[in-house]
Design an enzyme around this catalytic site. Sequence first.
Site, PDB file in Angstrom:
ATOM      1  N   HIS A  11      -2.837   6.715   3.682  1.00  0.00           N
ATOM      2  CA  HIS A  11      -3.105   5.283   3.754  1.00  0.00           C
ATOM      3  C   HIS A  11      -4.459   5.002   4.411  1.00  0.00           C
ATOM      4  O   HIS A  11      -5.211   4.121   3.993  1.00  0.00           O
ATOM      5  CB  HIS A  11      -1.972   4.615   4.547  1.00  0.00           C
ATOM      6  CG  HIS A  11      -2.140   3.161   4.803  1.00  0.00           C
ATOM      7  ND1 HIS A  11      -2.500   2.658   6.031  1.00  0.00           N
ATOM      8  CD2 HIS A  11      -2.007   2.091   3.991  1.00  0.00           C
ATOM      9  CE1 HIS A  11      -2.578   1.340   5.963  1.00  0.00           C
ATOM     10  NE2 HIS A  11      -2.283   0.959   4.728  1.00  0.00           N
TER      11      HIS A  11
ATOM     12  N   SER B 242       0.832  -1.203   0.000  1.00  0.00           N
ATOM     13  CA  SER B 242       0.000   0.000   0.000  1.00  0.00           C
ATOM     14  C   SER B 242       0.867   1.254   0.000  1.00  0.00           C
ATOM     15  O   SER B 242       0.626   2.189  -0.757  1.00  0.00           O
ATOM     16  CB  SER B 242      -0.910   0.027   1.233  1.00  0.00           C
ATOM     17  OG  SER B 242      -1.777  -1.073   1.224  1.00  0.00           O
TER      18      SER B 242
ATOM     19  N   ARG C 153       0.787   7.964   6.230  1.00  0.00           N
ATOM     20  CA  ARG C 153      -0.179   7.144   6.966  1.00  0.00           C
ATOM     21  C   ARG C 153      -1.573   7.789   6.940  1.00  0.00           C
ATOM     22  O   ARG C 153      -2.582   7.085   6.932  1.00  0.00           O
ATOM     23  CB  ARG C 153       0.289   6.852   8.400  1.00  0.00           C
ATOM     24  CG  ARG C 153      -0.548   5.759   9.093  1.00  0.00           C
ATOM     25  CD  ARG C 153       0.128   5.132  10.293  1.00  0.00           C
ATOM     26  NE  ARG C 153       1.219   4.252   9.939  1.00  0.00           N
ATOM     27  CZ  ARG C 153       1.089   2.963   9.593  1.00  0.00           C
ATOM     28  NH1 ARG C 153      -0.098   2.392   9.582  1.00  0.00           N
ATOM     29  NH2 ARG C 153       2.143   2.255   9.261  1.00  0.00           N
TER      30      ARG C 153
END
Lengths: 208, 208
Positions: free
Chosen positions: B41, B15, B38
């Site tokens: 993400h 990812s 993040r």
Amino acid sequence: MKIENVKPDQIETKSFEIISEILGDKVLDPRYEAVIKRCIHTSADFEYADSMYFSDGVIEKLQDAIKNGAYIVTDTTMARAGINKKRIEKYGGEVLCFIGDPDVAAEAKERGVTRSLVSMEKASRLDGPVIFAIGNAPTALMSICDLVKAGKLSPVAVVGVPVGFVNVVESKEMMIDSGVPCIVARGRKGGSNIAAAIINAIQYKIVE
Amino acid sequence: MKIENVKPDQIETKSFEIISEILGDKVLDPRYEAVIKRCIHTSADFEYADSMYFSDGVIEKLQDAIKNGAYIVTDTTMARAGINKKRIEKYGGEVLCFIGDPDVAAEAKERGVTRSLVSMEKASRLDGPVIFAIGNAPTALMSICDLVKAGKLSPVAVVGVPVGFVNVVESKEMMIDSGVPCIVARGRKGGSNIAAAIINAIQYKIVE
């Protein structure tokens, strides 16, 4: 910048007014408007005005099941935390998440699969109607499709809004194609907050 | 569409590779890259590549505080649920959320203010260093600023990423202007998931 003086119980109403203003001339299907607007409310992301898929009659199916005390199973503790439990518990329902269960972790490790997958298998052994609210793991969504295909699971409906980059788009299209009643946010976006927002929007619209 | 066969322990790595590919030539400050990625993400929203504000040295302040067992106080149970507690508890810290406490609800009703505001006041009475992770309520963020100004609170740092339409943008600018060490997602976007993702990104980068 000036802070607006909005009373606590008016913040949500005012937020939805602003969302409607920003949507402007965009027409939302009145059957789905409350759900779509709550997704926008929870994310400030107007892409949800275009990305949401609803299978025929899914709202009524979900409302009837909630009224009949269905289990709601999430793939994350965040989604479970975000679902308003008062009304669900009043109807005899329960919001469950098995992702943190030690037996799920142990089995996932042994089989080399995700805990999400194993936690869905665990949910398939529940006795009673089940609604799934999946906001994180595409493997959870794919596992639901596999269990349905194998005749091991027959959920009332699935809220399928995982977020991310690996198999997320694909898992959602698989869900739509499965024929299981579902609400899906097409594309990469979604999340535990979106899964919870959808369940909440639907339960808030239940007419007693 | 074809499902990719990615092993469970490789999904996150894959990812992040895809996120880097999509970011392409865009240069992220290496000090903040892990946090920004993040956030992307957890939301699949690339706006976070441009909207994040970090005060000088805030990452180190947060990491030192976590290592010293600081409390992390959230404004929602969702944010609390999303924070990985293993390492935080290993250092002697704890993740707290007062929003559901009966005394907070009663006081908020009596004073005609939000439960978020009262829960921040409750947090200001904690004994020990406090990190705030605010993903939902602008009134929580404004209340932190007011308590700091009144000399009643001195947080290690504030992760200020409420989402929404009423006073959200304003509360974040107020936070930045307050001089309190902070990480803020400017604009309307944010969320409990983003607040948790930021705390997690920071704790995962702690070097033992």
